[in-house]
Design a protein around this motif. Structure first.
Motif, PDB file in Angstrom:
ATOM      1  N   LEU A  66       0.827  -1.206   0.000  1.00  0.00           N
ATOM      2  CA  LEU A  66       0.000   0.000   0.000  1.00  0.00           C
ATOM      3  C   LEU A  66       0.861   1.256   0.000  1.00  0.00           C
ATOM      4  CD1 LEU A  66      -2.869  -0.936   2.494  1.00  0.00           C
ATOM      5  CD2 LEU A  66      -2.974  -0.810   0.008  1.00  0.00           C
ATOM      6  N   SER A  67       1.991   1.209   0.706  1.00  0.00           N
ATOM      7  CA  SER A  67       2.901   2.353   0.717  1.00  0.00           C
ATOM      8  C   SER A  67       3.437   2.636  -0.684  1.00  0.00           C
ATOM      9  CB  SER A  67       4.056   2.082   1.687  1.00  0.00           C
ATOM     10  OG  SER A  67       4.993   3.125   1.646  1.00  0.00           O
ATOM     11  N   GLU A  68       3.799   1.577  -1.408  1.00  0.00           N
ATOM     12  CA  GLU A  68       4.355   1.760  -2.744  1.00  0.00           C
ATOM     13  C   GLU A  68       3.269   2.129  -3.756  1.00  0.00           C
ATOM     14  OE1 GLU A  68       6.712  -1.617  -3.761  1.00  0.00           O
ATOM     15  OE2 GLU A  68       8.218  -1.196  -2.222  1.00  0.00           O
ATOM     16  N   VAL A  69       2.064   1.573  -3.580  1.00  0.00           N
ATOM     17  CA  VAL A  69       0.947   1.969  -4.448  1.00  0.00           C
ATOM     18  C   VAL A  69       0.655   3.450  -4.251  1.00  0.00           C
ATOM     19  CG1 VAL A  69      -1.535   1.717  -4.810  1.00  0.00           C
ATOM     20  CG2 VAL A  69      -0.109  -0.315  -4.623  1.00  0.00           C
ATOM     21  N   SER A  70       0.644   3.886  -2.996  1.00  0.00           N
ATOM     22  CA  SER A  70       0.385   5.288  -2.690  1.00  0.00           C
ATOM     23  C   SER A  70       1.447   6.198  -3.300  1.00  0.00           C
ATOM     24  CB  SER A  70       0.341   5.488  -1.174  1.00  0.00           C
ATOM     25  OG  SER A  70       0.084   6.825  -0.846  1.00  0.00           O
ATOM     26  N   ALA A  71       2.691   5.696  -3.387  1.00  0.00           N
ATOM     27  CA  ALA A  71       3.792   6.476  -3.973  1.00  0.00           C
ATOM     28  C   ALA A  71       3.776   6.446  -5.499  1.00  0.00           C
ATOM     29  CB  ALA A  71       5.131   5.959  -3.448  1.00  0.00           C
ATOM     30  N   GLY A  72       2.859   5.695  -6.077  1.00  0.00           N
ATOM     31  CA  GLY A  72       2.734   5.655  -7.526  1.00  0.00           C
ATOM     32  C   GLY A  72       3.735   4.757  -8.224  1.00  0.00           C
ATOM     33  N   LEU A  73       4.281   3.767  -7.496  1.00  0.00           N
ATOM     34  CA  LEU A  73       5.299   2.902  -8.096  1.00  0.00           C
ATOM     35  C   LEU A  73       4.706   1.809  -8.975  1.00  0.00           C
ATOM     36  CD1 LEU A  73       7.806   2.430  -5.120  1.00  0.00           C
ATOM     37  CD2 LEU A  73       7.852   4.102  -6.967  1.00  0.00           C
ATOM     38  N   TRP A  74       3.392   1.521  -8.828  1.00  0.00           N
ATOM     39  CA  TRP A  74       2.804   0.413  -9.581  1.00  0.00           C
ATOM     40  C   TRP A  74       1.606   0.895 -10.414  1.00  0.00           C
ATOM     41  CZ3 TRP A  74       6.242  -3.092  -9.514  1.00  0.00           C
ATOM     42  CH2 TRP A  74       6.995  -3.349  -8.373  1.00  0.00           C
ATOM     43  N   ASP A  75       1.571   0.383 -11.635  1.00  0.00           N
ATOM     44  CA  ASP A  75       0.432   0.658 -12.509  1.00  0.00           C
ATOM     45  C   ASP A  75      -0.705  -0.320 -12.244  1.00  0.00           C
ATOM     46  OD1 ASP A  75       1.658   2.779 -14.235  1.00  0.00           O
ATOM     47  OD2 ASP A  75       3.087   1.170 -14.619  1.00  0.00           O
ATOM     48  N   GLY A  76      -0.365  -1.482 -11.695  1.00  0.00           N
ATOM     49  CA  GLY A  76      -1.384  -2.472 -11.396  1.00  0.00           C
ATOM     50  C   GLY A  76      -0.860  -3.532 -10.454  1.00  0.00           C
ATOM     51  N   VAL A  77      -1.773  -4.113  -9.674  1.00  0.00           N
ATOM     52  CA  VAL A  77      -1.427  -5.195  -8.746  1.00  0.00           C
ATOM     53  C   VAL A  77      -2.229  -6.427  -9.151  1.00  0.00           C
ATOM     54  CG1 VAL A  77      -1.476  -5.970  -6.350  1.00  0.00           C
ATOM     55  CG2 VAL A  77      -0.956  -3.581  -6.874  1.00  0.00           C
ATOM     56  N   ILE A  78      -1.538  -7.551  -9.314  1.00  0.00           N
ATOM     57  CA  ILE A  78      -2.164  -8.789  -9.768  1.00  0.00           C
ATOM     58  C   ILE A  78      -2.409  -9.694  -8.574  1.00  0.00           C
ATOM     59  CG2 ILE A  78      -1.961 -10.742 -11.358  1.00  0.00           C
ATOM     60  CD1 ILE A  78       0.168  -9.106 -12.880  1.00  0.00           C
ATOM     61  N   VAL A  79      -3.653 -10.123  -8.393  1.00  0.00           N
ATOM     62  CA  VAL A  79      -4.021 -11.012  -7.292  1.00  0.00           C
ATOM     63  C   VAL A  79      -4.901 -12.139  -7.827  1.00  0.00           C
ATOM     64  CG1 VAL A  79      -3.854  -9.286  -5.468  1.00  0.00           C
ATOM     65  CG2 VAL A  79      -5.976  -9.526  -6.727  1.00  0.00           C
ATOM     66  N   MET A  80      -5.001 -13.227  -7.056  1.00  0.00           N
ATOM     67  CA  MET A  80      -5.845 -14.342  -7.476  1.00  0.00           C
ATOM     68  C   MET A  80      -7.319 -13.950  -7.433  1.00  0.00           C
ATOM     69  SD  MET A  80      -4.269 -17.017  -8.543  1.00  0.00           S
ATOM     70  CE  MET A  80      -5.544 -18.257  -8.480  1.00  0.00           C
ATOM     71  N   ASP A  81      -7.691 -13.176  -6.415  1.00  0.00           N
ATOM     72  CA  ASP A  81      -9.077 -12.737  -6.284  1.00  0.00           C
ATOM     73  C   ASP A  81      -9.110 -11.520  -5.375  1.00  0.00           C
ATOM     74  OD1 ASP A  81     -11.777 -12.642  -6.572  1.00  0.00           O
ATOM     75  OD2 ASP A  81     -12.135 -14.729  -6.007  1.00  0.00           O
ATOM     76  N   ILE A  82     -10.216 -10.794  -5.404  1.00  0.00           N
ATOM     77  CA  ILE A  82     -10.356  -9.584  -4.604  1.00  0.00           C
ATOM     78  C   ILE A  82     -10.159  -9.864  -3.123  1.00  0.00           C
ATOM     79  CG2 ILE A  82     -12.067  -7.921  -3.770  1.00  0.00           C
ATOM     80  CD1 ILE A  82     -10.814  -7.137  -6.369  1.00  0.00           C
ATOM     81  N   ASP A  83     -10.694 -11.006  -2.635  1.00  0.00           N
ATOM     82  CA  ASP A  83     -10.618 -11.271  -1.198  1.00  0.00           C
ATOM     83  C   ASP A  83      -9.204 -11.520  -0.711  1.00  0.00           C
ATOM     84  OD1 ASP A  83     -10.121 -13.760  -2.179  1.00  0.00           O
ATOM     85  OD2 ASP A  83     -11.878 -14.725  -1.299  1.00  0.00           O
ATOM     86  N   ARG A  84      -8.232 -11.673  -1.646  1.00  0.00           N
ATOM     87  CA  ARG A  84      -6.835 -11.800  -1.215  1.00  0.00           C
ATOM     88  C   ARG A  84      -6.280 -10.465  -0.738  1.00  0.00           C
ATOM     89  NH1 ARG A  84      -5.706 -17.326  -0.813  1.00  0.00           N
ATOM     90  NH2 ARG A  84      -7.348 -18.232  -2.091  1.00  0.00           N
ATOM     91  N   LYS A 106      -4.502  -0.152 -10.960  1.00  0.00           N
ATOM     92  CA  LYS A 106      -5.488  -1.189 -11.301  1.00  0.00           C
ATOM     93  C   LYS A 106      -5.306  -2.422 -10.421  1.00  0.00           C
ATOM     94  CE  LYS A 106      -5.930   0.312 -16.083  1.00  0.00           C
ATOM     95  NZ  LYS A 106      -5.510   0.104 -17.461  1.00  0.00           N
ATOM     96  N   ILE A 107      -6.403  -3.118 -10.175  1.00  0.00           N
ATOM     97  CA  ILE A 107      -6.372  -4.422  -9.517  1.00  0.00           C
ATOM     98  C   ILE A 107      -6.737  -5.451 -10.581  1.00  0.00           C
ATOM     99  CG2 ILE A 107      -7.298  -5.878  -7.686  1.00  0.00           C
ATOM    100  CD1 ILE A 107      -7.885  -2.230  -7.349  1.00  0.00           C
TER     101      ILE A 107
END
Length: 517
Positions: A66-84, A106-107
């Protein structure tokens, strides 16, 4: 574009692993890596959450993400499902939702991509978090019902076996039970025998001893407690009231209760009288008669309740810590000489000293400390470094690297870079930006800490000087303790000598009430 993978193991995954279905994180990582390759997503990092936690606070990898997402380091995060991502309360869900929304990150799941900038995707994402929370509660209720059913069947459902037993899997059935460890079981029998019947004396008679003397006897025999350390009176009490030793299993004896203290959710486990008790599948170490006899004596020797109007009689209450075992020092009244301050652990060999001597030494140490940290002579431990030039250079480095990144995109668009060259160049430059940003953040945090300490010093020094000026005129211990606890965090104490003539041969280390540097 830069993407990362976030992996988290659920309780269902853990149960599946117990049945031989393989390591969940490895399977999910392989599946998501193949999905990213097929979708042509540039994955440069993988976050593996190896701890099971309901909240963000209990999940270090999620905090980092979350810290890195907030800093704008990622364009998207890949997960198996939302509940992860989250199954915590509405506050945690809101934090995750807002972080991805404001960062426009993006998720991505194998079945759907959620774009926070899209109003419908945002609503669908929040709805998915809400449903995952409901599913979590449903699963948790089912687990609790399963645990209660296991307790009723006599199975042992706690993760840690009590001293005297080891936890073993039940043959041809689900769940666990306990198996006696002979050497430890003998210690348990001795504890109950000494408390209810007595310990053998040199003249052949038996004498009942209390929990303090039992702990001292076990330590004298060099027997290790379950923690590997020394036996304490509280450990002995817990054993004497635990029905597992006469063949029972209990549940809900110390249920978790959450409270908000100073804005933080704290979990407490108070003892409850409303617990479940059933016959266990394990072999008892003592008889029920012996256990009941121990309860009789325990009830006869209950701790006296502390009166609500009881005043503090020790000016150093809660402040002095034994340097040998880490426990708080306590006042012991001595009508023949003067009150003593001694370690609360009876087996500790840190010797006691007269309370008034320690009090005098503390005030003297405060005077010396205040002299060293006068306002007109700032301490050398607080450097006044000017970070202006260094921050300027780091900002320039970030700008130059961002320009290089822009040129890399141009080179890729014009065909100068092929896809693989661009990926490597893109990753290198983004890592360099992140590294410079981390250096910049560290400098800003250090400057803030120094400023915080300096501001605290400006308040603390006058408070210490005021204490020194009025302390001798204070008539009651409670007022003295209130002033001391406002300026002192704790005091380390050690004394290795004893006897007449060695009264002042002790050492203290003062820890003022300063923020961590």
């Amino acid at each position: 574009m830069n993407y990362c993978i976030y992996l988290r193991k659920s309780r269902a995954d853990a149960e599946a692993e117990l049945h031989g279905e393989g390591e969940t994180l490895a399977r999910h990582e392989k599946a998501l890596t193949e999905f990213a390759r097929y979708a042509n997503l540039n994955v440069t990092a993988v976050y593996r959450e190896i701890v099971s936690g309901e909240t963000i606070a209990a999940r270090p990898e999620m905090q980092k993400l979350l810290s890195e997402v907030s800093a704008g380091l990622w364009d998207g995060v890949i997960v198996m499902d939302i509940d992860r991502l989250a199954r915590g309360n509405s506050i945690d869900q809101g934090i995750i939702s807002q972080t991805f929304l404001f960062a426009n990150t993006k998720i991505i799941t194998p079945t759907k991509t959620y774009d926070p900038s899209n109003e419908f995707d945002e609503e669908y994402f929040e709805f998915g978090l809400f449903m995952s929370r409901r599913e979590y509660k449903t699963i948790n209720r089912r687990l609790q019902r399963g645990r209660i059913a296991s307790v009723k069947e006599g199975k042992y459902v706690s993760n840690k076996a009590p001293y005297g037993y080891e936890r073993i899997k039940i043959d041809n059935d689900k769940g666990f039970t306990l198996r006696i460890i002979p050497e430890q079981a003998e210690v348990i029998r001795n504890i109950f025998q000494w408390y209810t019947d007595g310990i053998l004396q040199p003249d052949g008679t038996k004498k009942r001893i209390g929990v303090n003397l039992i702990a001292r006897e076990l330590n004298h025999r060099n027997l290790k407690a379950a923690t590997g350390g020394v036996w304490t009176s509280q450990t002995i009490r817990d054993i004497l009231i635990n029905p597992v030793f006469y063949g029972k299993v209990r549940w809900n004896w110390r249920p978790a209760k959450k409270r908000i203290i100073n804005g933080t959710v704290m979990t407490e486990r108070p003892r409850s009288d409303d617990f479940m008790l059933y016959d266990g599948l394990h072999e008892p170490i003592i008889s029920e008669q012996t256990f009941n006899m121990a309860q009789y004596f325990m009830n006869q020797n209950k701790k006296r309740p502390v009166r609500g109007d009881k005043k503090i009689t020790n000016p150093l209450a809660g402040l002095v810590v034994c340097q040998k075992c880490g426990r708080k020092m306590q006042k012991r009244s001595n009508p023949k000489t003067a009150d003593l301050l001694m370690c609360s652990e009876p087996t500790c060999d840190n010797h006691a000293a007269f309370l008034y001597l320690i009090e005098e030494r503390v005030i003297q140490a405060l005077k010396e400390w205040a002299e060293k940290y006068k306002l007109d002579n700032p301490p050398t431990e607080l450097p006044h470094t000017d970070y202006t030039e260094e921050l300027k250079n780091l900002n320039t480095a970030i700008k130059n690297t961002e320009n290089q990144l822009s040129k890399a995109f141009e080179a890729f668009e014009t065909g100068i870079y092929d896809a693989e060259t661009f990926r490597l160049r893109n990753t290198t430059l983004k890592n360099r930006i992140a590294e410079i940003q981390n250096k910049k953040e560290a400098i800003l945090q250090n400057a803030e800490k120094i400023n915080t300490v300096e501001q605290a010093m400006k308040k603390l020094i006058p408070a210490v000087n005021h204490l020194i000026a009025v302390y001798s005129g204070l008539s009651d211990a409670e007022s003295k303790n209130s002033m001391l606890t406002s300026v002192i965090d704790h005091i380390d104490y050690i004394k290795t000598t004893r006897g007449h003539g060695h009264e002042r041969e002790f050492e203290i280390v003062l820890h003022p009430m300063l923020p961590k540097k």
